[in-house]
Design a protein around this motif. Structure first.
Motif, PDB file in Angstrom:
ATOM      1  N   UNK A 254       0.813  -1.209   0.000  1.00  0.00           N
ATOM      2  CA  UNK A 254       0.000   0.000   0.000  1.00  0.00           C
ATOM      3  C   UNK A 254       0.850   1.263   0.000  1.00  0.00           C
ATOM      4  N   UNK A 255       1.907   1.281   0.795  1.00  0.00           N
ATOM      5  CA  UNK A 255       2.788   2.453   0.856  1.00  0.00           C
ATOM      6  C   UNK A 255       3.475   2.696  -0.484  1.00  0.00           C
ATOM      7  N   UNK A 256       3.918   1.607  -1.109  1.00  0.00           N
ATOM      8  CA  UNK A 256       4.592   1.732  -2.406  1.00  0.00           C
ATOM      9  C   UNK A 256       3.654   2.301  -3.467  1.00  0.00           C
ATOM     10  N   UNK A 257       2.455   1.735  -3.576  1.00  0.00           N
ATOM     11  CA  UNK A 257       1.503   2.211  -4.576  1.00  0.00           C
ATOM     12  C   UNK A 257       1.064   3.642  -4.304  1.00  0.00           C
ATOM     13  N   UNK A 258       0.864   3.957  -3.024  1.00  0.00           N
ATOM     14  CA  UNK A 258       0.411   5.300  -2.659  1.00  0.00           C
ATOM     15  C   UNK A 258       1.444   6.349  -3.062  1.00  0.00           C
ATOM     16  N   UNK A 259       2.692   6.122  -2.715  1.00  0.00           N
ATOM     17  CA  UNK A 259       3.736   7.092  -3.026  1.00  0.00           C
ATOM     18  C   UNK A 259       4.021   7.152  -4.532  1.00  0.00           C
ATOM     19  N   UNK A 260       3.839   6.045  -5.219  1.00  0.00           N
ATOM     20  CA  UNK A 260       4.089   6.012  -6.653  1.00  0.00           C
ATOM     21  C   UNK A 260       3.055   6.809  -7.430  1.00  0.00           C
ATOM     22  N   UNK A 261       1.801   6.778  -7.003  1.00  0.00           N
ATOM     23  CA  UNK A 261       0.726   7.383  -7.788  1.00  0.00           C
ATOM     24  C   UNK A 261       0.131   8.656  -7.196  1.00  0.00           C
ATOM     25  N   UNK A 262       0.476   9.040  -5.973  1.00  0.00           N
ATOM     26  CA  UNK A 262      -0.276  10.139  -5.361  1.00  0.00           C
ATOM     27  C   UNK A 262      -0.048  11.478  -6.050  1.00  0.00           C
ATOM     28  N   UNK A 263       1.046  11.649  -6.754  1.00  0.00           N
ATOM     29  CA  UNK A 263       1.251  12.893  -7.497  1.00  0.00           C
ATOM     30  C   UNK A 263       0.282  12.992  -8.671  1.00  0.00           C
ATOM     31  N   UNK A 264      -0.363  11.866  -9.029  1.00  0.00           N
ATOM     32  CA  UNK A 264      -1.303  11.840 -10.140  1.00  0.00           C
ATOM     33  C   UNK A 264      -2.751  11.739  -9.677  1.00  0.00           C
TER      34      UNK A 264
END
Length: 269
Positions: A254-264
């Motif tokens: 969850x942390x990986x996906x969140x940080x990867x996509x939150x700028x979008x």
């Protein structure tokens, strides 16, 4: 693991903002209702009554669950379930529904699932008080086992936080996911030991063992172990290791996906 620590740090640094937003969310949810926040207690109480009539008196025939009345046994599980269900659904949709906040925010969006979880505590604690009232009516005394409630409560918060980060991110990426999650949670209600005691059902041993791997079963049964004075959490060491292992995996993903996509997130919403 660095991504996990970053997400956790964001929660700690913005704790005051989390509590402030959670209070606002509580008031906004019921501000147009005559009974207001009282619905946070009335709604689960009505559901408990229905389930007790159907499963306690109907299916179970009013029989005892071990050495405790079925109502006390069921209510112990359902008190946790109501909090778990509302948090799973609310946290999943927390980022998507706050599109206006996300676009103008001055705080990390990762705190929104946590905000929803903290907001739901306002209905969880009154339900606990009602549970203790039922214990008093049935003369179920507090014991030393009750102190391990702190362990299971902490485990429940950590698990819901991990799942909230993951679900809220996936919901933004795949809008249909939130709708599918509602159906999954309905199924989880029946396979998490909330109203059924798997050990008393005529189920194959292998099936029972698989069902007990469910993290929600671990939490619900753990709270029963505490309040109904059955056993200590370290006596279920294998299931405990499985629970924390699954929680860690979910938190890392969850942390990986969140940080990867939150700028979008704003563009995706």
């Amino acid at each position: 693991m660095s991504e996990v620590w970053l997400i956790i740090k964001e929660q700690v640094v913005n704790m005051r903002t989390i509590f402030r937003l959670s209070r606002y969310e509580e008031k906004a949810m019921y501000q147009s209702h005559y009974l207001g926040l009282l619905w946070q207690i009335l709604n689960p109480a009505i559901q408990v009554g229905i389930y007790y009539l159907v499963f306690g008196l109907g299916v179970n025939g009013g029989k005892m669950m071990g050495n405790v009345p079925y109502l006390a046994w069921m209510l112990t599980g359902m008190t946790a379930w109501f909090f778990i269900r509302s948090t799973l659904l609310g946290a999943s949709n927390s980022i998507y529904k706050q599109v206006n906040v996300v676009s103008k925010m001055k705080f990390p969006v990762s705190i929104l699932p946590t905000t929803n979880m903290i907001s739901n505590l306002s209905s969880y604690f009154p339900m606990l008080a009602f549970l203790f009232l039922v214990f008093g009516i049935y003369r179920i005394p507090p014991t030393i086992y009750w102190i391990q409630f702190l362990y299971y409560f902490f485990a429940m918060l950590v698990f819901l936080f991990a799942v909230g980060i993951l679900n809220s991110t996936i919901t933004v990426l795949i809008r249909d996911y939130h709708i599918m999650l509602q159906s999954i949670i309905r199924l989880l209600f029946y396979v998490s030991g909330t109203i059924w005691n798997f050990d008393t059902q005529n189920l194959p041993v292998t099936v029972v063992k698989i069902l007990k791997i469910n993290p929600l079963y671990y939490l619900i049964e753990g709270l029963r172990d505490s309040f109904l004075s059955r056993q200590w959490f370290w006596e279920k060491g294998t299931y405990g290791l499985i629970f924390w292992g699954m929680t860690l995996i979910i938190l890392i993903l969850g942390s990986h996906l969140h940080l990867k996509f939150r700028s979008k997130f704003v563009d995706l919403i």
